[in-house]
Design an enzyme around this catalytic site. Structure first.
Site, PDB file in Angstrom:
ATOM      1  N   HIS A  17       0.845  -1.206   0.000  1.00  0.00           N
ATOM      2  CA  HIS A  17       0.000   0.000   0.000  1.00  0.00           C
ATOM      3  C   HIS A  17       0.879   1.255   0.000  1.00  0.00           C
ATOM      4  O   HIS A  17       0.592   2.223  -0.709  1.00  0.00           O
ATOM      5  CB  HIS A  17      -0.893   0.052   1.252  1.00  0.00           C
ATOM      6  CG  HIS A  17      -1.918  -1.034   1.342  1.00  0.00           C
ATOM      7  ND1 HIS A  17      -1.982  -1.918   2.387  1.00  0.00           N
ATOM      8  CD2 HIS A  17      -2.947  -1.372   0.514  1.00  0.00           C
ATOM      9  CE1 HIS A  17      -2.994  -2.752   2.209  1.00  0.00           C
ATOM     10  NE2 HIS A  17      -3.592  -2.449   1.075  1.00  0.00           N
ATOM     11  N   LYS A  41     -16.615  -6.602   5.020  1.00  0.00           N
ATOM     12  CA  LYS A  41     -15.911  -7.867   5.265  1.00  0.00           C
ATOM     13  C   LYS A  41     -15.423  -7.774   6.696  1.00  0.00           C
ATOM     14  O   LYS A  41     -15.262  -6.670   7.238  1.00  0.00           O
ATOM     15  CB  LYS A  41     -14.748  -8.066   4.276  1.00  0.00           C
ATOM     16  CG  LYS A  41     -13.670  -6.996   4.287  1.00  0.00           C
ATOM     17  CD  LYS A  41     -12.600  -7.299   3.238  1.00  0.00           C
ATOM     18  CE  LYS A  41     -11.505  -6.257   3.241  1.00  0.00           C
ATOM     19  NZ  LYS A  41     -10.519  -6.399   2.193  1.00  0.00           N
ATOM     20  N   ARG A  90      -1.996  -5.454  -8.202  1.00  0.00           N
ATOM     21  CA  ARG A  90      -0.753  -6.182  -7.951  1.00  0.00           C
ATOM     22  C   ARG A  90      -0.464  -7.184  -9.042  1.00  0.00           C
ATOM     23  O   ARG A  90       0.657  -7.377  -9.442  1.00  0.00           O
ATOM     24  CB  ARG A  90      -0.838  -6.917  -6.600  1.00  0.00           C
ATOM     25  CG  ARG A  90      -0.883  -5.992  -5.414  1.00  0.00           C
ATOM     26  CD  ARG A  90      -1.364  -6.692  -4.183  1.00  0.00           C
ATOM     27  NE  ARG A  90      -2.766  -7.084  -4.331  1.00  0.00           N
ATOM     28  CZ  ARG A  90      -3.445  -7.769  -3.456  1.00  0.00           C
ATOM     29  NH1 ARG A  90      -2.866  -8.192  -2.363  1.00  0.00           N
ATOM     30  NH2 ARG A  90      -4.714  -8.048  -3.655  1.00  0.00           N
ATOM     31  N   SER A 128      -2.853  -8.465   2.801  1.00  0.00           N
ATOM     32  CA  SER A 128      -3.085  -8.280   4.234  1.00  0.00           C
ATOM     33  C   SER A 128      -3.530  -9.585   4.895  1.00  0.00           C
ATOM     34  O   SER A 128      -3.159  -9.878   6.027  1.00  0.00           O
ATOM     35  CB  SER A 128      -4.137  -7.195   4.462  1.00  0.00           C
ATOM     36  OG  SER A 128      -3.662  -5.975   3.966  1.00  0.00           O
TER      37      SER A 128
HETATM   38  N1  COA Z   1      -0.269  -4.023  -1.564  1.00  0.00           N
HETATM   39  C1  COA Z   1      -0.628  -4.986  -0.733  1.00  0.00           C
HETATM   40  N2  COA Z   1      -1.882  -5.417  -0.592  1.00  0.00           N
HETATM   41  C2  COA Z   1      -2.805  -4.830  -1.330  1.00  0.00           C
HETATM   42  C3  COA Z   1      -2.515  -3.808  -2.231  1.00  0.00           C
HETATM   43  C4  COA Z   1      -1.175  -3.407  -2.338  1.00  0.00           C
HETATM   44  N3  COA Z   1      -0.798  -2.451  -3.180  1.00  0.00           N
HETATM   45  N4  COA Z   1      -3.645  -3.425  -2.827  1.00  0.00           N
HETATM   46  C5  COA Z   1      -4.613  -4.187  -2.325  1.00  0.00           C
HETATM   47  N5  COA Z   1      -4.107  -5.035  -1.420  1.00  0.00           N
HETATM   48  C6  COA Z   1      -4.826  -6.078  -0.700  1.00  0.00           C
HETATM   49  C7  COA Z   1      -5.285  -5.681   0.636  1.00  0.00           C
HETATM   50  O1  COA Z   1      -4.308  -5.927   1.578  1.00  0.00           O
HETATM   51  C8  COA Z   1      -6.511  -6.541   0.825  1.00  0.00           C
HETATM   52  O2  COA Z   1      -6.107  -7.836   1.171  1.00  0.00           O
HETATM   53  P1  COA Z   1      -7.013  -8.806   2.048  1.00  0.00           P
HETATM   54  O3  COA Z   1      -8.368  -8.891   1.360  1.00  0.00           O
HETATM   55  O4  COA Z   1      -6.205 -10.052   2.015  1.00  0.00           O
HETATM   56  O5  COA Z   1      -7.141  -8.185   3.414  1.00  0.00           O
HETATM   57  C9  COA Z   1      -7.092  -6.573  -0.558  1.00  0.00           C
HETATM   58  O6  COA Z   1      -6.008  -6.363  -1.422  1.00  0.00           O
HETATM   59  C10 COA Z   1      -8.103  -5.499  -0.860  1.00  0.00           C
HETATM   60  O7  COA Z   1      -8.103  -4.539   0.156  1.00  0.00           O
HETATM   61  P2  COA Z   1      -8.168  -2.974  -0.009  1.00  0.00           P
HETATM   62  O8  COA Z   1      -7.220  -2.494  -1.043  1.00  0.00           O
HETATM   63  O9  COA Z   1      -8.031  -2.405   1.337  1.00  0.00           O
HETATM   64  O10 COA Z   1      -9.562  -2.711  -0.605  1.00  0.00           O
HETATM   65  P3  COA Z   1     -10.941  -3.378  -0.337  1.00  0.00           P
HETATM   66  O11 COA Z   1     -11.221  -4.401  -1.345  1.00  0.00           O
HETATM   67  O12 COA Z   1     -11.014  -3.790   1.089  1.00  0.00           O
HETATM   68  O13 COA Z   1     -11.916  -2.182  -0.675  1.00  0.00           O
HETATM   69  C11 COA Z   1     -12.914  -0.028  -0.468  1.00  0.00           C
HETATM   70  C12 COA Z   1     -12.022  -1.113   0.141  1.00  0.00           C
HETATM   71  C13 COA Z   1     -12.897   1.080   0.550  1.00  0.00           C
HETATM   72  C14 COA Z   1     -12.341   0.504  -1.767  1.00  0.00           C
HETATM   73  C15 COA Z   1     -14.309  -0.582  -0.773  1.00  0.00           C
HETATM   74  O14 COA Z   1     -14.709  -1.447   0.249  1.00  0.00           O
HETATM   75  C16 COA Z   1     -15.324   0.544  -0.853  1.00  0.00           C
HETATM   76  O15 COA Z   1     -15.353   1.278  -1.812  1.00  0.00           O
HETATM   77  N6  COA Z   1     -16.149   0.679   0.198  1.00  0.00           N
HETATM   78  C17 COA Z   1     -17.128   1.747   0.321  1.00  0.00           C
HETATM   79  C18 COA Z   1     -18.520   1.275  -0.069  1.00  0.00           C
HETATM   80  C19 COA Z   1     -18.709   1.401  -1.553  1.00  0.00           C
HETATM   81  O16 COA Z   1     -18.575   2.457  -2.120  1.00  0.00           O
HETATM   82  N7  COA Z   1     -19.060   0.259  -2.161  1.00  0.00           N
HETATM   83  C20 COA Z   1     -19.293   0.184  -3.570  1.00  0.00           C
HETATM   84  C21 COA Z   1     -18.029  -0.195  -4.280  1.00  0.00           C
HETATM   85  S1  COA Z   1     -18.340  -0.483  -5.991  1.00  0.00           S
END
Ligand code: COA
Length: 160
Positions: A17, A41, A90, A128
């Site tokens: 990140h 989640k 990624r 993560s």
């Molecule tokens: N390096 C390491 N890990 C990464 C990464 C990077 N560059 N980019 C993503 N990841 C991993 C994260 O660690 C996480 O891993 P895990 O699932 O094993 O814990 C996974 O990829 C995705 O996590 P994250 O990037 O935090 O995003 P998310 O999928 O949890 O989404 C939001 C978060 C905030 C973008 C999304 O939930 C959201 O938009 N929520 C608001 C409600 C909404 O608008 N919903 C409609 C969406 S269409």
């Protein structure tokens, strides 16, 4: 002023990140890292800890601000008058999920664009979930997480 939002759960924030955040900070004058308060989640770290760790881990990155948000990410972006969402890809397996999310967000608000940045390949395998698993099993986290996160996670695991 060019501005973008980088939303995520950050459970916890990893070097992957951070790599994306640094790349965004070279492109935009201001990047808001938006930590979702209640993701759809289950999370390991509560919102306050996730927010604090993102703040600590990014304090030396210029042009970055950390905020929490609830509700739709597009509504949050609109409330900040920002029309760019940054997400990291990624590897190919991220693409389908990110593509769906970007197109759904575009449907919800056509004025908001998602741009994708790729982390350095040395971080392309980081997740993560796997990091949480390593932490539970007592593995070394130095290669994956900033020091502040390691201390917090170890504390959390010991208290469980
Ligand atoms: N390096 C390491 N890990 C990464 C990464 C990077 N560059 N980019 C993503 N990841 C991993 C994260 O660690 C996480 O891993 P895990 O699932 O094993 O814990 C996974 O990829 C995705 O996590 P994250 O990037 O935090 O995003 P998310 O999928 O949890 O989404 C939001 C978060 C905030 C973008 C999304 O939930 C959201 O938009 N929520 C608001 C409600 C909404 O608008 N919903 C409609 C969406 S269409």
């Amino acid at each position: 002023m060019s501005r973008a939002i980088y939303p995520g759960t950050f459970d916890p924030i990893t070097f992957g990140h951070l790599d994306i955040i640094e790349r965004a900070s070279h492109i935009f004058e201001e990047t808001i890292i938006a930590v979702v308060k209640k993701p759809f989640k289950s999370v390991f770290l509560p919102y306050k800890d996730r927010l604090k760790l993102v703040q600590e881990a990014t304090k030396s990155v210029k042009g970055v601000r950390v905020e929490g948000f609830s509700g739709l990410v597009v509504d949050y972006a609109k409330s900040k008058n920002i029309n760019i969402i940054v997400r990291g890809i990624r590897m190919l397996s991220d693409f389908e999920y990110e593509f769906q999310m970007a197109l759904t967000n575009r449907k919800l608000n056509p004025k908001i664009e998602t741009i994708f940045l790729m982390p350095h390949p040395k971080y392309s395998y980081l997740s993560s979930r796997l990091i949480r698993e390593i932490a539970y099993l007592g593995g070394n986290l130095d290669e994956f997480l900033p020091k502040c996160c390691i201390e917090e996670i170890n504390k959390k695991i010991k208290s469980k």
